[in-house]
Write an enzyme that holds these catalytic residues in place. Structure first.
Site, PDB file in Angstrom:
ATOM      1  N   ARG A 101       0.886  -1.181   0.000  1.00 34.61           N
ATOM      2  CA  ARG A 101       0.000   0.000   0.000  1.00 34.61           C
ATOM      3  C   ARG A 101       0.915   1.219   0.000  1.00 34.61           C
ATOM      4  O   ARG A 101       1.735   1.379   0.911  1.00 34.61           O
ATOM      5  CB  ARG A 101      -0.901   0.008   1.234  1.00 34.61           C
ATOM      6  CG  ARG A 101      -1.561   1.352   1.468  1.00 34.61           C
ATOM      7  CD  ARG A 101      -2.636   1.318   2.516  1.00 34.61           C
ATOM      8  NE  ARG A 101      -3.788   0.581   2.043  1.00 34.61           N
ATOM      9  CZ  ARG A 101      -5.009   0.683   2.592  1.00 34.61           C
ATOM     10  NH1 ARG A 101      -5.220   1.500   3.614  1.00 34.61           N
ATOM     11  NH2 ARG A 101      -6.013  -0.014   2.110  1.00 34.61           N
ATOM     12  N   HIS A 128      -7.487   0.659  -6.201  1.00 36.38           N
ATOM     13  CA  HIS A 128      -7.669  -0.162  -4.997  1.00 36.38           C
ATOM     14  C   HIS A 128      -8.354  -1.469  -5.423  1.00 36.38           C
ATOM     15  O   HIS A 128      -9.509  -1.743  -5.102  1.00 36.38           O
ATOM     16  CB  HIS A 128      -8.518   0.581  -3.970  1.00 36.38           C
ATOM     17  CG  HIS A 128      -8.445   0.020  -2.585  1.00 36.38           C
ATOM     18  ND1 HIS A 128      -7.656  -1.075  -2.254  1.00 36.38           N
ATOM     19  CD2 HIS A 128      -9.056   0.395  -1.420  1.00 36.38           C
ATOM     20  CE1 HIS A 128      -7.797  -1.330  -0.957  1.00 36.38           C
ATOM     21  NE2 HIS A 128      -8.635  -0.468  -0.431  1.00 36.38           N
ATOM     22  N   GLN A 131     -10.061  -3.962  -2.979  1.00 36.08           N
ATOM     23  CA  GLN A 131     -11.365  -3.484  -2.524  1.00 36.08           C
ATOM     24  C   GLN A 131     -12.444  -3.821  -3.553  1.00 36.08           C
ATOM     25  O   GLN A 131     -13.533  -4.277  -3.202  1.00 36.08           O
ATOM     26  CB  GLN A 131     -11.302  -1.966  -2.310  1.00 36.08           C
ATOM     27  CG  GLN A 131     -12.590  -1.368  -1.807  1.00 36.08           C
ATOM     28  CD  GLN A 131     -12.955  -1.862  -0.417  1.00 36.08           C
ATOM     29  OE1 GLN A 131     -12.145  -1.825   0.488  1.00 36.08           O
ATOM     30  NE2 GLN A 131     -14.167  -2.345  -0.245  1.00 36.08           N
ATOM     31  N   ASP A 223     -17.371   6.989  -1.058  1.00 32.23           N
ATOM     32  CA  ASP A 223     -16.078   6.866  -0.379  1.00 32.23           C
ATOM     33  C   ASP A 223     -15.734   8.253   0.157  1.00 32.23           C
ATOM     34  O   ASP A 223     -16.387   9.249  -0.208  1.00 32.23           O
ATOM     35  CB  ASP A 223     -15.029   6.355  -1.392  1.00 32.23           C
ATOM     36  CG  ASP A 223     -13.647   6.158  -0.769  1.00 32.23           C
ATOM     37  OD1 ASP A 223     -13.546   6.048   0.467  1.00 32.23           O
ATOM     38  OD2 ASP A 223     -12.645   6.119  -1.535  1.00 32.23           O
ATOM     39  N   CYS A 263     -16.412   1.570   1.028  1.00 32.16           N
ATOM     40  CA  CYS A 263     -15.217   0.751   1.293  1.00 32.16           C
ATOM     41  C   CYS A 263     -14.751   0.895   2.732  1.00 32.16           C
ATOM     42  O   CYS A 263     -14.067   0.017   3.239  1.00 32.16           O
ATOM     43  CB  CYS A 263     -14.107   1.126   0.324  1.00 32.16           C
ATOM     44  SG  CYS A 263     -13.609   2.858   0.448  1.00 32.16           S
ATOM     45  N   ARG A 291     -13.511  -8.840   2.349  1.00 31.80           N
ATOM     46  CA  ARG A 291     -12.097  -8.613   2.032  1.00 31.80           C
ATOM     47  C   ARG A 291     -11.293  -9.879   2.345  1.00 31.80           C
ATOM     48  O   ARG A 291     -10.345 -10.202   1.626  1.00 31.80           O
ATOM     49  CB  ARG A 291     -11.552  -7.425   2.849  1.00 31.80           C
ATOM     50  CG  ARG A 291     -12.196  -6.072   2.539  1.00 31.80           C
ATOM     51  CD  ARG A 291     -11.829  -5.577   1.167  1.00 31.80           C
ATOM     52  NE  ARG A 291     -10.408  -5.523   0.975  1.00 31.80           N
ATOM     53  CZ  ARG A 291      -9.638  -4.472   1.307  1.00 31.80           C
ATOM     54  NH1 ARG A 291     -10.189  -3.382   1.795  1.00 31.80           N
ATOM     55  NH2 ARG A 291      -8.327  -4.497   1.103  1.00 31.80           N
TER      56      ARG A 291
HETATM   57  N1   CP Z   1     -11.195  -0.201   2.737  1.00 32.02           N
HETATM   58  C1   CP Z   1      -9.912  -0.216   3.131  1.00 32.02           C
HETATM   59  O1   CP Z   1      -8.994  -0.476   2.363  1.00 32.02           O
HETATM   60  O2   CP Z   1      -9.736   0.108   4.449  1.00 32.02           O
HETATM   61  P1   CP Z   1      -8.354   0.313   5.197  1.00 32.02           P
HETATM   62  O3   CP Z   1      -7.791   1.640   4.756  1.00 32.02           O
HETATM   63  O4   CP Z   1      -8.713   0.309   6.651  1.00 32.02           O
HETATM   64  O5   CP Z   1      -7.430  -0.806   4.834  1.00 32.02           O
HETATM   65  N1  NVA Z   2     -10.047   6.538  -1.237  1.00 29.95           N
HETATM   66  C1  NVA Z   2      -9.626   6.150   0.086  1.00 29.95           C
HETATM   67  C2  NVA Z   2      -9.819   4.694   0.294  1.00 29.95           C
HETATM   68  C3  NVA Z   2      -9.436   4.189   1.661  1.00 29.95           C
HETATM   69  C4  NVA Z   2      -9.592   2.713   1.796  1.00 29.95           C
HETATM   70  C5  NVA Z   2      -8.178   6.564   0.302  1.00 29.95           C
HETATM   71  O1  NVA Z   2      -7.371   6.352  -0.608  1.00 29.95           O
HETATM   72  O2  NVA Z   2      -7.863   7.092   1.363  1.00 29.95           O
END
Ligand code: CP
Ligand code: NVA
Length: 313
Positions: A101, A128, A131, A223, A263, A291
Protein backbone atom coordinates in the site's frame (compact mmCIF):
# COMPACT_ATOMS: atom_id res chain seq x y z
CA UNK A 1 7.20 -14.43 -14.71
CA UNK A 2 4.99 -14.15 -11.66
CA UNK A 3 1.36 -13.07 -11.99
CA UNK A 4 0.82 -9.68 -10.39
CA UNK A 5 -2.34 -7.90 -9.24
CA UNK A 6 -1.64 -4.22 -9.77
CA UNK A 7 -5.07 -3.18 -11.07
CA UNK A 8 -8.29 -5.11 -11.52
CA UNK A 9 -7.43 -5.35 -15.23
CA UNK A 10 -4.22 -7.27 -14.40
CA UNK A 11 -6.32 -10.45 -14.10
CA UNK A 12 -8.31 -9.98 -17.31
CA UNK A 13 -12.09 -10.60 -17.30
CA UNK A 14 -11.69 -14.39 -17.03
CA UNK A 15 -9.24 -14.05 -14.16
CA UNK A 16 -11.55 -11.70 -12.26
CA UNK A 17 -14.40 -14.19 -12.68
CA UNK A 18 -12.20 -17.07 -11.47
CA UNK A 19 -11.01 -15.19 -8.36
CA UNK A 20 -14.59 -14.21 -7.53
CA UNK A 21 -15.83 -17.78 -7.91
CA UNK A 22 -13.01 -18.96 -5.66
CA UNK A 23 -13.84 -16.21 -3.13
CA UNK A 24 -17.50 -17.30 -2.89
CA UNK A 25 -16.35 -20.89 -2.49
CA UNK A 26 -13.81 -19.99 0.23
CA UNK A 27 -16.59 -18.23 2.15
CA UNK A 28 -19.00 -21.16 1.76
CA UNK A 29 -16.43 -23.84 2.65
CA UNK A 30 -13.92 -22.26 5.03
CA UNK A 31 -12.16 -25.52 5.86
CA UNK A 32 -11.26 -26.85 2.39
CA UNK A 33 -8.36 -24.44 1.80
CA UNK A 34 -7.24 -24.02 5.42
CA UNK A 35 -3.47 -24.47 5.55
CA UNK A 36 -3.26 -24.94 1.75
CA UNK A 37 -0.17 -22.69 1.56
CA UNK A 38 1.50 -23.96 4.74
CA UNK A 39 5.11 -22.80 4.89
CA UNK A 40 4.45 -19.78 2.65
CA UNK A 41 5.41 -16.23 3.62
CA UNK A 42 3.70 -13.02 2.58
CA UNK A 43 5.28 -9.60 3.08
CA UNK A 44 3.03 -6.55 3.47
CA UNK A 45 4.45 -3.06 3.00
CA UNK A 46 2.20 -0.30 4.35
CA UNK A 47 3.27 3.26 3.51
CA UNK A 48 -0.22 4.48 4.51
CA UNK A 49 -2.48 3.56 7.44
CA UNK A 50 -4.90 0.65 7.17
CA UNK A 51 -7.40 -1.19 9.34
CA UNK A 52 -9.27 -3.50 6.96
CA UNK A 53 -6.58 -4.27 4.39
CA UNK A 54 -3.91 -5.04 6.95
CA UNK A 55 -6.06 -7.20 9.20
CA UNK A 56 -7.88 -9.00 6.38
CA UNK A 57 -4.61 -9.78 4.58
CA UNK A 58 -3.02 -11.10 7.78
CA UNK A 59 -6.18 -13.07 8.49
CA UNK A 60 -6.20 -14.48 4.93
CA UNK A 61 -2.51 -15.41 5.07
CA UNK A 62 -2.96 -17.11 8.44
CA UNK A 63 -5.97 -19.12 7.25
CA UNK A 64 -3.89 -20.43 4.33
CA UNK A 65 -1.11 -21.39 6.73
CA UNK A 66 1.28 -18.61 5.72
CA UNK A 67 3.47 -16.35 7.82
CA UNK A 68 2.40 -12.72 7.36
CA UNK A 69 5.23 -10.19 7.74
CA UNK A 70 4.02 -6.59 8.04
CA UNK A 71 6.63 -4.01 7.05
CA UNK A 72 6.28 -0.35 8.01
CA UNK A 73 8.30 2.18 5.99
CA UNK A 74 10.49 3.14 8.95
CA UNK A 75 11.49 -0.53 9.35
CA UNK A 76 12.75 -0.94 5.78
CA UNK A 77 15.97 0.18 4.08
CA UNK A 78 13.69 1.31 1.26
CA UNK A 79 13.41 5.05 1.87
CA UNK A 80 16.91 5.08 3.40
CA UNK A 81 18.72 4.79 0.08
CA UNK A 82 17.95 1.23 -1.10
CA UNK A 83 16.13 1.16 -4.43
CA UNK A 84 12.70 -0.27 -5.15
CA UNK A 85 14.28 -2.66 -7.67
CA UNK A 86 16.83 -4.06 -5.16
CA UNK A 87 14.09 -4.39 -2.53
CA UNK A 88 12.01 -6.39 -5.02
CA UNK A 89 14.94 -8.66 -5.89
CA UNK A 90 15.82 -9.38 -2.26
CA UNK A 91 12.28 -9.86 -0.96
CA UNK A 92 11.61 -12.25 -3.86
CA UNK A 93 14.25 -14.57 -2.33
CA UNK A 94 12.43 -14.72 1.02
CA UNK A 95 8.72 -14.46 0.31
CA UNK A 96 5.95 -16.22 -1.63
CA UNK A 97 4.12 -12.93 -2.36
CA UNK A 98 4.37 -9.26 -1.46
CA UNK A 99 1.55 -6.77 -0.96
CA UNK A 100 2.12 -3.03 -0.94
CA UNK A 101 0.00 0.00 0.00
CA UNK A 102 1.66 3.19 -1.13
CA UNK A 103 1.19 6.57 -2.82
CA UNK A 104 2.43 6.55 -6.44
CA UNK A 105 1.13 3.69 -8.56
CA UNK A 106 4.44 3.74 -10.48
CA UNK A 107 6.20 2.47 -7.34
CA UNK A 108 4.11 -0.70 -7.37
CA UNK A 109 4.76 -1.16 -11.10
CA UNK A 110 8.49 -0.80 -10.49
CA UNK A 111 8.38 -3.36 -7.70
CA UNK A 112 6.52 -5.78 -10.00
CA UNK A 113 9.00 -5.23 -12.82
CA UNK A 114 11.85 -6.50 -10.63
CA UNK A 115 10.10 -9.12 -8.48
CA UNK A 116 9.91 -12.82 -9.24
CA UNK A 117 7.00 -13.33 -6.82
CA UNK A 118 3.41 -12.02 -7.16
CA UNK A 119 3.03 -8.34 -6.20
CA UNK A 120 -0.42 -7.34 -4.93
CA UNK A 121 -1.57 -3.73 -4.88
CA UNK A 122 -3.09 -3.05 -1.47
CA UNK A 123 -4.03 0.53 -2.56
CA UNK A 124 -2.27 3.27 -4.44
CA UNK A 125 -3.36 6.83 -5.18
CA UNK A 126 -4.82 5.49 -8.45
CA UNK A 127 -6.22 2.02 -7.76
CA UNK A 128 -7.67 -0.16 -5.00
CA UNK A 129 -8.24 -3.48 -6.78
CA UNK A 130 -8.46 -5.67 -3.63
CA UNK A 131 -11.37 -3.48 -2.52
CA UNK A 132 -13.15 -3.85 -5.87
CA UNK A 133 -13.05 -7.66 -5.58
CA UNK A 134 -14.81 -7.48 -2.19
CA UNK A 135 -17.27 -4.89 -3.54
CA UNK A 136 -18.28 -7.11 -6.45
CA UNK A 137 -18.47 -10.18 -4.23
CA UNK A 138 -20.86 -8.31 -1.92
CA UNK A 139 -22.99 -7.15 -4.86
CA UNK A 140 -23.14 -10.71 -6.19
CA UNK A 141 -24.28 -12.01 -2.79
CA UNK A 142 -27.27 -9.67 -3.02
CA UNK A 143 -28.04 -9.66 -6.75
CA UNK A 144 -26.39 -12.76 -8.25
CA UNK A 145 -25.28 -12.08 -11.82
CA UNK A 146 -24.51 -8.35 -12.10
CA UNK A 147 -25.06 -8.05 -15.85
CA UNK A 148 -27.79 -5.49 -16.41
CA UNK A 149 -27.49 -4.05 -12.88
CA UNK A 150 -26.92 -0.34 -12.32
CA UNK A 151 -24.50 0.84 -9.63
CA UNK A 152 -24.03 4.52 -8.73
CA UNK A 153 -20.75 5.84 -7.34
CA UNK A 154 -21.23 9.27 -5.77
CA UNK A 155 -18.24 11.38 -4.68
CA UNK A 156 -14.58 11.69 -5.63
CA UNK A 157 -13.31 10.05 -8.84
CA UNK A 158 -10.56 8.36 -6.80
CA UNK A 159 -8.70 5.06 -6.51
CA UNK A 160 -11.81 3.17 -5.34
CA UNK A 161 -13.86 4.62 -8.22
CA UNK A 162 -11.14 3.63 -10.72
CA UNK A 163 -11.11 0.01 -9.61
CA UNK A 164 -14.93 -0.14 -9.71
CA UNK A 165 -14.87 1.34 -13.21
CA UNK A 166 -12.57 -1.49 -14.28
CA UNK A 167 -14.91 -3.99 -12.60
CA UNK A 168 -17.88 -2.65 -14.59
CA UNK A 169 -15.86 -3.04 -17.79
CA UNK A 170 -14.91 -6.64 -17.15
CA UNK A 171 -18.07 -7.94 -15.41
CA UNK A 172 -20.73 -6.24 -17.52
CA UNK A 173 -22.66 -4.02 -15.12
CA UNK A 174 -23.44 -0.33 -15.54
CA UNK A 175 -21.52 2.05 -13.31
CA UNK A 176 -22.64 5.68 -13.18
CA UNK A 177 -20.09 7.91 -11.47
CA UNK A 178 -21.24 11.33 -10.18
CA UNK A 179 -18.49 13.77 -9.21
CA UNK A 180 -18.08 17.53 -9.16
CA UNK A 181 -16.19 19.06 -12.10
CA UNK A 182 -12.44 18.77 -11.48
CA UNK A 183 -12.83 15.52 -9.48
CA UNK A 184 -13.71 13.25 -12.41
CA UNK A 185 -12.11 9.81 -12.71
CA UNK A 186 -9.08 9.42 -14.98
CA UNK A 187 -10.24 9.69 -18.60
CA UNK A 188 -7.88 6.93 -19.80
CA UNK A 189 -9.21 4.47 -17.21
CA UNK A 190 -12.80 5.31 -18.21
CA UNK A 191 -12.01 4.93 -21.92
CA UNK A 192 -10.31 1.54 -21.44
CA UNK A 193 -13.21 0.28 -19.30
CA UNK A 194 -15.70 1.38 -21.97
CA UNK A 195 -13.76 -0.60 -24.53
CA UNK A 196 -13.89 -3.72 -22.31
CA UNK A 197 -17.56 -3.02 -21.60
CA UNK A 198 -18.38 -3.31 -25.27
CA UNK A 199 -17.51 -7.03 -24.97
CA UNK A 200 -19.02 -7.64 -21.51
CA UNK A 201 -22.26 -5.70 -21.96
CA UNK A 202 -21.34 -3.21 -19.22
CA UNK A 203 -21.22 0.57 -19.35
CA UNK A 204 -19.46 3.43 -17.59
CA UNK A 205 -21.12 6.85 -17.40
CA UNK A 206 -19.68 9.95 -15.77
CA UNK A 207 -22.10 12.70 -14.73
CA UNK A 208 -22.15 15.73 -12.46
CA UNK A 209 -25.54 15.37 -10.80
CA UNK A 210 -25.72 12.67 -8.09
CA UNK A 211 -29.51 12.45 -8.51
CA UNK A 212 -29.00 11.44 -12.15
CA UNK A 213 -26.51 8.78 -11.06
CA UNK A 214 -28.70 7.21 -8.38
CA UNK A 215 -31.96 7.21 -10.39
CA UNK A 216 -32.92 3.54 -10.83
CA UNK A 217 -29.68 2.33 -9.19
CA UNK A 218 -29.54 -1.07 -7.51
CA UNK A 219 -26.69 0.08 -5.28
CA UNK A 220 -25.27 3.43 -4.20
CA UNK A 221 -21.55 3.52 -3.36
CA UNK A 222 -19.55 6.32 -1.84
CA UNK A 223 -16.08 6.87 -0.38
CA UNK A 224 -14.29 9.62 1.53
CA UNK A 225 -14.02 12.99 -0.22
CA UNK A 226 -10.38 13.47 0.85
CA UNK A 227 -8.34 10.30 0.40
CA UNK A 228 -5.13 9.53 2.27
CA UNK A 229 -2.54 12.09 1.16
CA UNK A 230 -5.24 14.70 0.43
CA UNK A 231 -6.20 15.42 4.05
CA UNK A 232 -4.97 19.03 3.70
CA UNK A 233 -7.77 19.58 1.13
CA UNK A 234 -10.51 18.35 3.46
CA UNK A 235 -12.13 21.74 4.16
CA UNK A 236 -12.03 22.83 0.52
CA UNK A 237 -13.48 19.48 -0.54
CA UNK A 238 -16.28 19.81 2.02
CA UNK A 239 -17.36 22.94 0.15
CA UNK A 240 -16.95 21.44 -3.32
CA UNK A 241 -18.76 18.18 -2.45
CA UNK A 242 -21.75 19.85 -0.76
CA UNK A 243 -24.80 18.11 -2.25
CA UNK A 244 -22.95 14.80 -2.73
CA UNK A 245 -23.74 13.41 0.73
CA UNK A 246 -25.53 10.06 0.48
CA UNK A 247 -28.45 10.68 2.84
CA UNK A 248 -31.91 9.17 3.18
CA UNK A 249 -33.30 11.44 0.43
CA UNK A 250 -30.56 10.34 -1.98
CA UNK A 251 -31.24 6.66 -1.18
CA UNK A 252 -34.97 7.25 -1.69
CA UNK A 253 -34.17 8.60 -5.17
CA UNK A 254 -32.39 5.31 -6.03
CA UNK A 255 -34.15 2.17 -7.26
CA UNK A 256 -36.50 0.28 -4.91
CA UNK A 257 -34.55 -1.84 -2.41
CA UNK A 258 -31.25 -0.22 -3.37
CA UNK A 259 -28.35 -1.21 -1.12
CA UNK A 260 -25.62 1.09 0.21
CA UNK A 261 -21.89 0.32 -0.06
CA UNK A 262 -18.79 2.09 1.28
CA UNK A 263 -15.22 0.75 1.29
CA UNK A 264 -14.67 2.37 4.74
CA UNK A 265 -13.34 4.17 6.67
CA UNK A 266 -16.41 6.42 6.54
CA UNK A 267 -16.47 10.06 7.49
CA UNK A 268 -19.98 10.10 8.89
CA UNK A 269 -21.77 13.36 8.24
CA UNK A 270 -19.63 14.12 5.15
CA UNK A 271 -20.09 11.60 2.35
CA UNK A 272 -22.74 9.55 4.21
CA UNK A 273 -25.19 10.07 7.06
CA UNK A 274 -25.55 7.75 10.06
CA UNK A 275 -29.09 6.99 8.95
CA UNK A 276 -27.87 5.48 5.68
CA UNK A 277 -24.73 3.66 6.82
CA UNK A 278 -26.56 2.21 9.84
CA UNK A 279 -29.79 1.71 7.88
CA UNK A 280 -31.42 -1.49 6.59
CA UNK A 281 -29.98 -1.12 3.06
CA UNK A 282 -26.39 -0.89 4.24
CA UNK A 283 -24.11 -3.83 3.35
CA UNK A 284 -20.86 -2.21 4.48
CA UNK A 285 -20.01 -4.77 7.19
CA UNK A 286 -20.47 -7.69 4.77
CA UNK A 287 -18.33 -5.75 2.33
CA UNK A 288 -15.55 -5.39 4.93
CA UNK A 289 -15.82 -9.10 5.87
CA UNK A 290 -15.57 -10.12 2.21
CA UNK A 291 -12.10 -8.61 2.03
CA UNK A 292 -10.88 -11.77 3.81
CA UNK A 293 -12.29 -14.28 1.28
CA UNK A 294 -11.27 -12.30 -1.79
CA UNK A 295 -7.74 -11.94 -0.44
CA UNK A 296 -7.55 -15.64 0.43
CA UNK A 297 -8.58 -16.41 -3.15
CA UNK A 298 -6.13 -13.90 -4.58
CA UNK A 299 -3.16 -15.14 -2.54
CA UNK A 300 -4.00 -18.77 -3.25
CA UNK A 301 -4.51 -18.27 -7.00
CA UNK A 302 -1.51 -16.02 -7.60
CA UNK A 303 0.91 -18.11 -5.57
CA UNK A 304 -0.18 -21.55 -6.87
CA UNK A 305 -1.51 -20.62 -10.33
CA UNK A 306 -4.52 -22.84 -9.48
CA UNK A 307 -7.20 -20.21 -10.15
CA UNK A 308 -10.02 -22.74 -10.26
CA UNK A 309 -9.10 -24.31 -6.93
CA UNK A 310 -8.83 -27.68 -8.69
CA UNK A 311 -6.05 -28.88 -6.38
CA UNK A 312 -8.23 -28.31 -3.33
CA UNK A 313 -10.64 -31.04 -4.41
N1 CP B 1 -11.19 -0.20 2.74
C1 CP B 1 -9.91 -0.22 3.13
O1 CP B 1 -8.99 -0.48 2.36
O2 CP B 1 -9.74 0.11 4.45
P1 CP B 1 -8.35 0.31 5.20
O3 CP B 1 -7.79 1.64 4.76
O4 CP B 1 -8.71 0.31 6.65
O5 CP B 1 -7.43 -0.81 4.83
N1 NVA C 1 -10.05 6.54 -1.24
C1 NVA C 1 -9.63 6.15 0.09
C2 NVA C 1 -9.82 4.69 0.29
C3 NVA C 1 -9.44 4.19 1.66
C4 NVA C 1 -9.59 2.71 1.80
C5 NVA C 1 -8.18 6.56 0.30
O1 NVA C 1 -7.37 6.35 -0.61
O2 NVA C 1 -7.86 7.09 1.36
Amino acid sequence: MADHFLTLDSLGPTGVREILDLSHRFKREPDRHRGALAGGRVGMIFDKPSTRTRVSLEDAAWALGMLPIVLRPDELQLGHGETVADTARVLSRYLSALTIRTFAHARVEELAAHATIPIINALTDEHHPCQALADVMTLEEVFGDLRGRRIAFVGDGNNVAHSLIQAAGSLGFTLVVATPEGYRPDAAIVAAAREHASASGGAVEVVGDPRVAVAGADAVYTDVWASMGKEHEREERRRVFAGYTVDAAMMAAAGPGAIFLHCLPAHRGDEVTDEVIDGPGSRVWDQAENRVYTEQALLYALITGDRLGARLG
